[in-house]
Write a protein that holds these residues in place. Structure first.
Motif, PDB file in Angstrom:
ATOM      1  N   GLN A   1       0.838  -1.194   0.000  1.00 24.09           N
ATOM      2  CA  GLN A   1       0.000   0.000   0.000  1.00 24.09           C
ATOM      3  C   GLN A   1       0.877   1.251   0.000  1.00 24.09           C
ATOM      4  OE1 GLN A   1      -2.520   1.245   3.520  1.00 24.09           O
ATOM      5  NE2 GLN A   1      -4.138   0.611   2.139  1.00 24.09           N
ATOM      6  N   VAL A   2       0.478   2.227  -0.833  1.00 26.53           N
ATOM      7  CA  VAL A   2       1.252   3.461  -0.980  1.00 26.53           C
ATOM      8  C   VAL A   2       0.303   4.652  -0.871  1.00 26.53           C
ATOM      9  CG1 VAL A   2       2.715   4.833  -2.527  1.00 26.53           C
ATOM     10  CG2 VAL A   2       2.949   2.332  -2.476  1.00 26.53           C
ATOM     11  N   LYS A   3       0.755   5.719  -0.236  1.00 25.39           N
ATOM     12  CA  LYS A   3      -0.014   6.958  -0.204  1.00 25.39           C
ATOM     13  C   LYS A   3       0.468   7.851  -1.332  1.00 25.39           C
ATOM     14  CE  LYS A   3      -1.495  10.809   2.713  1.00 25.39           C
ATOM     15  NZ  LYS A   3      -1.581  11.340   4.082  1.00 25.39           N
ATOM     16  N   TYR A   4      -0.416   8.132  -2.296  1.00 23.71           N
ATOM     17  CA  TYR A   4      -0.049   8.930  -3.463  1.00 23.71           C
ATOM     18  C   TYR A   4      -0.356  10.406  -3.241  1.00 23.71           C
ATOM     19  CZ  TYR A   4       0.666   4.523  -5.817  1.00 23.71           C
ATOM     20  OH  TYR A   4       1.140   3.284  -6.158  1.00 23.71           O
ATOM     21  N   ALA A   5       0.259  11.246  -4.074  1.00 16.33           N
ATOM     22  CA  ALA A   5       0.126  12.695  -3.907  1.00 16.33           C
ATOM     23  C   ALA A   5      -1.290  13.177  -4.207  1.00 16.33           C
ATOM     24  CB  ALA A   5       1.127  13.414  -4.804  1.00 16.33           C
TER      25      ALA A   5
ATOM     26  N   SER B   1      -2.321  10.589  -9.742  1.00 13.59           N
ATOM     27  CA  SER B   1      -1.236   9.622  -9.591  1.00 13.59           C
ATOM     28  C   SER B   1      -1.790   8.237  -9.245  1.00 13.59           C
ATOM     29  CB  SER B   1      -0.267  10.072  -8.497  1.00 13.59           C
ATOM     30  OG  SER B   1       0.320  11.298  -8.815  1.00 13.59           O
ATOM     31  N   LEU B   2      -2.822   8.222  -8.423  1.00 14.07           N
ATOM     32  CA  LEU B   2      -3.425   6.954  -8.041  1.00 14.07           C
ATOM     33  C   LEU B   2      -4.086   6.281  -9.239  1.00 14.07           C
ATOM     34  CD1 LEU B   2      -4.251   4.852  -5.961  1.00 14.07           C
ATOM     35  CD2 LEU B   2      -6.177   6.319  -5.318  1.00 14.07           C
ATOM     36  N   ILE B   3      -4.763   7.044 -10.090  1.00  9.79           N
ATOM     37  CA  ILE B   3      -5.421   6.479 -11.270  1.00  9.79           C
ATOM     38  C   ILE B   3      -4.402   5.829 -12.201  1.00  9.79           C
ATOM     39  CG2 ILE B   3      -6.684   7.058 -13.384  1.00  9.79           C
ATOM     40  CD1 ILE B   3      -8.242   9.121 -11.745  1.00  9.79           C
TER      41      ILE B   3
END
Length: 313
Positions: free
Chosen positions: A286-290, A294-296
């Protein structure tokens, strides 16, 4: 328990005792040993719910690999005739080995009881296979008659016994190949689809969201490839899916959920439906995106990766 022909005494069952969490290969071998020892006899399993550790040492209670309903389903798939569930309470934990036999085993009228060679029972685990054998000797003063006892050696992979503990670790690691080696079936998580934040639909990836209840094992937070099956329809189609486990850190989420995007489907209405999520492979952590853009981009990559893995499986 068993159908009786008119004028004929019911056939005495062979009884197998254990927790059977996850119904792994070691459990299956125990069941097969019981069937081989008493061919044709009804096969009855005695199991416990909740997990005994939740009563004896709550701080050491393991995360369970499935619900009681899933356990019964897997046992019946192995040819078990009946499953007797002992509600494990502090009172049951205090029973002597003799009382456990009188309360749980004798009423089943077994011809034989089969357990793992490391089986312990009764207050402070005072009973073992030898004690069970002694208690099983015929005693006219006790109802139910006598029964034989067999302690079966534990199945190993050459180095250590097959166990629910090993499977829990493999699930936590996202090593589903190892899970399949130990259990003959993959890791399945079940639950009722609830309404989420609708962000997946907004981004073009509508998901079926299932909350993670306390006490059940799920893989570590991250993204996985697997399948989704609705459980309210007999023989339902199994859909390939990209699956997220976690709290949606990009949006500062707090609730841990299993969110499944069925590949290339945006027409599914699953709210209120119980589904099964079968995990196949871990894609990433799991990563926290800006932000959402970016997540899409990453989600498109995850979906492509999941499709490739599942197509070749």
């Amino acid at each position: 328990m068993v159908d009786e022909a008119p004028g004929r005494a019911p056939e005495r069952p062979v009884v197998v005792i254990g927790n059977f969490d996850g119904v792994h290969r070691g459990h299956v071998e125990l069941l097969r040993a019981a069937q081989a020892l008493e061919p044709g006899a009804p096969l009855v399993v005695v199991t416990f719910w909740p997990h005994p550790m939740s009563v004896i040492r709550p701080d050491q209670t393991p995360l369970l690999l499935g619900s009681l309903e899933r356990r019964v389903e897997l046992l019946r798939a192995q040819g078990v005739t009946d499953v007797v569930v002992v509600e494990f309470t502090s009172e049951v934990a205090g029973w002597s080995p003799a009382r456990f036999v009188d309360e749980v085993i004798r009423p089943l009228h077994p011809v034989r009881v089969v357990v793992g060679e490391n089986f312990h029972f009764g207050f402070r685990a005072a009973g073992d296979v030898a004690a069970l054998t002694a208690l099983g000797q015929d005693d006219p003063s006790r109802p139910g008659g006598g029964f034989a006892v067999s302690g079966v050696p534990l199945l190993t992979d050459g180095t250590q016994p097959s166990s629910s503990t090993l499977i829990r670790q493999a699930v936590a690691d996202g090593d589903f190949g190892r899970v399949r080696e130990l259990s003959d079936h993959g890791f399945r998580f079940c639950g009722v689809v609830v309404k989420g934040d609708q962000r997946g639909r907004e981004m073009g990836f509508p998901t079926a969201n299932v909350a993670v209840p306390p006490g059940l094992a799920v893989p570590a937070d991250g993204v996985y490839a697997g399948w989704v099956t609705r459980l309210d329809v007999p023989d339902a189609e199994r859909w390939p899916a990209a699956i997220s486990v976690g709290t949606n850190p990009t949006f500062d989420g707090l609730e841990r959920r299993v969110e499944s995007y069925v590949l290339d489907r945006d027409d599914l209405e699953l709210y209120g439906v119980e589904i099964a999520v079968d995990f196949y492979a871990r894609l990433r952590g799991q990563v926290k995106y800006a932000g959402m853009e970016s997540l899409i981009v990453q989600m498109h990559s995850d979906v492509d990766h999941a499709r490739q893995l599942l197509h070749s499986s």
